[in-house]
Design an enzyme around this catalytic site. Sequence first.
Site, PDB file in Angstrom:
ATOM      1  N   ALA A  68      16.971   8.647 -56.919  1.00  0.00           N
ATOM      2  CA  ALA A  68      16.566   7.775 -58.070  1.00  0.00           C
ATOM      3  C   ALA A  68      15.411   7.195 -56.610  1.00  0.00           C
ATOM      4  CB  ALA A  68      16.957   6.256 -57.920  1.00  0.00           C
ATOM      5  N   ASN A 121      11.266   7.951 -54.377  1.00  0.00           N
ATOM      6  CA  ASN A 121       9.536   8.051 -55.135  1.00  0.00           C
ATOM      7  C   ASN A 121       9.274   9.242 -55.941  1.00  0.00           C
ATOM      8  OD1 ASN A 121       8.558   6.143 -53.571  1.00  0.00           O
ATOM      9  ND2 ASN A 121       7.777   7.164 -51.573  1.00  0.00           N
ATOM     10  N   ILE A 122      10.326  10.236 -56.403  1.00  0.00           N
ATOM     11  CA  ILE A 122       9.823  11.396 -57.089  1.00  0.00           C
ATOM     12  C   ILE A 122      10.024  11.268 -58.343  1.00  0.00           C
ATOM     13  CG2 ILE A 122       9.896  13.507 -57.585  1.00  0.00           C
ATOM     14  CD1 ILE A 122       9.318  14.607 -55.146  1.00  0.00           C
ATOM     15  N   GLY A 123      11.707  10.763 -58.095  1.00  0.00           N
ATOM     16  CA  GLY A 123      12.925  10.489 -58.806  1.00  0.00           C
ATOM     17  C   GLY A 123      12.420   9.338 -59.802  1.00  0.00           C
ATOM     18  N   ARG A 140       9.750  14.032 -45.379  1.00  0.00           N
ATOM     19  CA  ARG A 140       9.093  14.444 -44.161  1.00  0.00           C
ATOM     20  C   ARG A 140       8.737  12.148 -43.835  1.00  0.00           C
ATOM     21  NH1 ARG A 140       5.387  18.624 -42.896  1.00  0.00           N
ATOM     22  NH2 ARG A 140       4.129  19.041 -45.361  1.00  0.00           N
ATOM     23  N   ILE A 151      14.091  19.520 -56.241  1.00  0.00           N
ATOM     24  CA  ILE A 151      12.673  19.732 -55.575  1.00  0.00           C
ATOM     25  C   ILE A 151      13.023  18.591 -54.125  1.00  0.00           C
ATOM     26  CG2 ILE A 151      10.899  17.883 -55.683  1.00  0.00           C
ATOM     27  CD1 ILE A 151      10.282  17.509 -59.075  1.00  0.00           C
ATOM     28  N   ARG A 158      -2.711  21.783 -56.764  1.00  0.00           N
ATOM     29  CA  ARG A 158      -3.431  21.588 -55.712  1.00  0.00           C
ATOM     30  C   ARG A 158      -4.551  23.092 -55.388  1.00  0.00           C
ATOM     31  NH1 ARG A 158       1.846  20.147 -51.700  1.00  0.00           N
ATOM     32  NH2 ARG A 158       2.112  17.515 -52.343  1.00  0.00           N
ATOM     33  N   HIS A 187       7.608  27.689 -50.424  1.00  0.00           N
ATOM     34  CA  HIS A 187       7.136  26.880 -50.106  1.00  0.00           C
ATOM     35  C   HIS A 187       6.591  25.654 -48.758  1.00  0.00           C
ATOM     36  CE1 HIS A 187       5.635  22.250 -51.769  1.00  0.00           C
ATOM     37  NE2 HIS A 187       6.006  21.960 -51.415  1.00  0.00           N
TER      38      HIS A 187
HETATM   39  N1  LIG Z   1       9.847  21.095 -53.585  1.00  0.00           N
HETATM   40  C1  LIG Z   1       8.512  20.265 -53.992  1.00  0.00           C
HETATM   41  O1  LIG Z   1       6.963  21.071 -53.917  1.00  0.00           O
HETATM   42  C2  LIG Z   1       8.293  18.914 -52.655  1.00  0.00           C
HETATM   43  C3  LIG Z   1       9.462  18.556 -52.342  1.00  0.00           C
HETATM   44  N2  LIG Z   1       9.906  17.211 -51.880  1.00  0.00           N
HETATM   45  C4  LIG Z   1      11.009  16.667 -51.449  1.00  0.00           C
HETATM   46  O2  LIG Z   1      11.736  16.193 -52.053  1.00  0.00           O
HETATM   47  C5  LIG Z   1      12.715  15.558 -51.486  1.00  0.00           C
HETATM   48  C6  LIG Z   1      12.178  13.544 -52.148  1.00  0.00           C
HETATM   49  O3  LIG Z   1      10.726  13.192 -52.579  1.00  0.00           O
HETATM   50  P1  LIG Z   1      11.465  11.641 -52.059  1.00  0.00           P
HETATM   51  O4  LIG Z   1      11.482  11.353 -54.218  1.00  0.00           O
HETATM   52  O5  LIG Z   1       9.452  11.126 -51.925  1.00  0.00           O
HETATM   53  O6  LIG Z   1      11.773  10.668 -51.199  1.00  0.00           O
HETATM   54  P2  LIG Z   1      12.837   9.336 -51.262  1.00  0.00           P
HETATM   55  O7  LIG Z   1      13.258   8.935 -50.304  1.00  0.00           O
HETATM   56  O8  LIG Z   1      11.877   8.699 -52.025  1.00  0.00           O
HETATM   57  O9  LIG Z   1      13.742   9.508 -51.974  1.00  0.00           O
HETATM   58  C7  LIG Z   1      15.144  10.804 -51.907  1.00  0.00           C
HETATM   59  C8  LIG Z   1      15.833   9.727 -52.480  1.00  0.00           C
HETATM   60  O10 LIG Z   1      17.119  10.923 -52.426  1.00  0.00           O
HETATM   61  C9  LIG Z   1      18.411   9.289 -52.116  1.00  0.00           C
HETATM   62  N3  LIG Z   1      19.335  10.504 -51.783  1.00  0.00           N
HETATM   63  C10 LIG Z   1      19.826  10.684 -50.711  1.00  0.00           C
HETATM   64  N4  LIG Z   1      21.391  11.292 -50.316  1.00  0.00           N
HETATM   65  C11 LIG Z   1      21.263  11.050 -51.981  1.00  0.00           C
HETATM   66  C12 LIG Z   1      22.456  12.079 -52.565  1.00  0.00           C
HETATM   67  N5  LIG Z   1      23.644  11.975 -51.271  1.00  0.00           N
HETATM   68  N6  LIG Z   1      22.754  11.731 -53.813  1.00  0.00           N
HETATM   69  C13 LIG Z   1      22.279  11.088 -53.976  1.00  0.00           C
HETATM   70  N7  LIG Z   1      20.780  10.147 -53.568  1.00  0.00           N
HETATM   71  C14 LIG Z   1      20.214  10.075 -52.826  1.00  0.00           C
HETATM   72  C15 LIG Z   1      17.986   8.396 -51.892  1.00  0.00           C
HETATM   73  O11 LIG Z   1      18.727   8.033 -51.410  1.00  0.00           O
HETATM   74  C16 LIG Z   1      16.888   8.508 -51.750  1.00  0.00           C
HETATM   75  O12 LIG Z   1      16.647   7.105 -52.942  1.00  0.00           O
HETATM   76  C17 LIG Z   1      11.972  15.017 -50.507  1.00  0.00           C
HETATM   77  O13 LIG Z   1      13.512  16.087 -49.829  1.00  0.00           O
HETATM   78  C18 LIG Z   1      11.025  16.241 -50.411  1.00  0.00           C
HETATM   79  O14 LIG Z   1      10.330  16.370 -48.901  1.00  0.00           O
HETATM   80  C19 LIG Z   1       8.462  16.215 -51.533  1.00  0.00           C
HETATM   81  C20 LIG Z   1       7.006  16.366 -52.366  1.00  0.00           C
HETATM   82  C21 LIG Z   1       7.193  17.641 -52.790  1.00  0.00           C
HETATM   83  O1  LIG Z   2       4.944  18.249 -47.766  1.00  0.00           O
HETATM   84  C1  LIG Z   2       5.805  17.330 -48.069  1.00  0.00           C
HETATM   85  O2  LIG Z   2       6.956  17.100 -46.783  1.00  0.00           O
HETATM   86  C2  LIG Z   2       5.967  16.995 -49.579  1.00  0.00           C
HETATM   87  C3  LIG Z   2       5.542  18.353 -50.172  1.00  0.00           C
HETATM   88  O3  LIG Z   2       7.420  19.187 -50.210  1.00  0.00           O
HETATM   89  C4  LIG Z   2       4.451  18.229 -50.986  1.00  0.00           C
HETATM   90  O4  LIG Z   2       4.369  17.942 -50.851  1.00  0.00           O
HETATM   91  O5  LIG Z   2       4.160  19.391 -50.408  1.00  0.00           O
END
Ligand SMILES: NC(=O)C1=CN([C@@H]2O[C@H](COP(=O)(O)OP(=O)(O)OC[C@H]3O[C@@H](n4cnc5c(N)ncnc54)[C@H](O)[C@@H]3O)[C@@H](O)[C@H]2O)C=CC1
Ligand SMILES: O=C([O-])CC(=O)C(=O)O
EC number: 1.1.1.37
Length: 320
Positions: free
Chosen positions: A11, A13-15, A83, A119, A152, A176
């Site tokens: 939950a 930023n993305i959630g 990251r 994700i 993008r 990715h």
């Molecule tokens: N595939 C893609 O294109 C992209 C992937 N990402 C990745 O998505 C992930 C999430 O990014 P954000 O939402 O920005 O991060 P964020 O840090 O805002 O949210 C992550 C959430 O996961 C929760 N969390 C941690 N461990 C957990 C567990 N065991 N069970 C349930 N929840 C848990 C945290 O408490 C936090 O609320 C990151 O790994 C990021 O690198 C981000 C952007 C693009």
């Molecule tokens: O760059 C990151 O760490 C998050 C991600 O995967 C993206 O925005 O493409």
Amino acid sequence: MARKKIALIGAGNIGGTLAHLAALKGLGDIVLFDVVEGVPQGKALDLSQCGPVEGFDAKIIGSNDYADIAGADVIIVTAGVARKPGMSRDDLLGINLKVMKAVGEGIAANAPDAFVICITNPLDAMVWALREFSGLPHQKVVGMAGVLDSARFSHFLADEFKVSVKDVTSFVLGGHGDTMVPVIEYSTVSGIPVPDLIEMGFSTKERIDAIVQRTRSGGGEIVGLLKTGSAFYAPATSGIAMAESYLYDQKRVLPAAAHLTGQYGVDDLYVGVPVIIGAGGVEKVVEIKLNDEAKANLSVSVDAVKELLVACKGIDSSLN
Ligand SMILES: NC(=O)C1=CN([C@@H]2O[C@H](COP(=O)(O)OP(=O)(O)OC[C@H]3O[C@@H](n4cnc5c(N)ncnc54)[C@H](O)[C@@H]3O)[C@@H](O)[C@H]2O)C=CC1
Ligand SMILES: O=C([O-])CC(=O)C(=O)O
């Protein structure tokens, strides 16, 4: 007809953005799950209070208990760590692998019939591990990255050609990471391939090469600007597009990290390729013809994903 149920694991930023979009689009009732107590409940309450203004009546709850995801139709996983500047996505592997284990087990025990979109980064390794830990059918577990990377690329191309982004389509294949493969031959403006647009004087090879490079490091560019985390609006929008294709059986052709069983010469690996997403999940991997340069680039990208799987297996012996 009963409303669909969307479970969002993580939950952050993305959630939170996923929950907002899912409510605005009326996809169904929403469960926001996180390990941190209070955050999913607080965000759920805040989001629920958008309802009277926006006119949606989705039930949105926050939870720290996997039992609440029972019966979910779609699960989108963003749990883990993002990251910060100076890190690569691969630096997240050790910590996020443990998270995938907990999430995979939670899904298997409570919502084994769901369509699961992962994700969490490093994406191609995490979606593979999540599938292994959950034991769900491969066609019901998919990774989101290609929709974002292509968005993008399309955004940069529309800017360069000074045309509406609505008329631009593009494909980014592979893992990715920095080795992802934007394919210019399959990127078009209203069907006109980018190489033809270069010939027509809309741009130059050098400028398109720079756009390809900017796309490859598109995530890092945003991490460098935000400083405290990574992109979340476009990643959430991209995840929702995949969820909609499943829920409404749209059969959209989207680039996504899918389990390959020989396609593109790759076996038992998740990597970004065009797929058809419909009511059956990932219904088909679309094998497009690649030129020698794209083939060679894809092979470099696949090797990078393979290395990450070796690292996963080194950390968690149950994956061997
Ligand atoms: N595939 C893609 O294109 C992209 C992937 N990402 C990745 O998505 C992930 C999430 O990014 P954000 O939402 O920005 O991060 P964020 O840090 O805002 O949210 C992550 C959430 O996961 C929760 N969390 C941690 N461990 C957990 C567990 N065991 N069970 C349930 N929840 C848990 C945290 O408490 C936090 O609320 C990151 O790994 C990021 O690198 C981000 C952007 C693009
Ligand atoms: O760059 C990151 O760490 C998050 C991600 O995967 C993206 O925005 O493409």
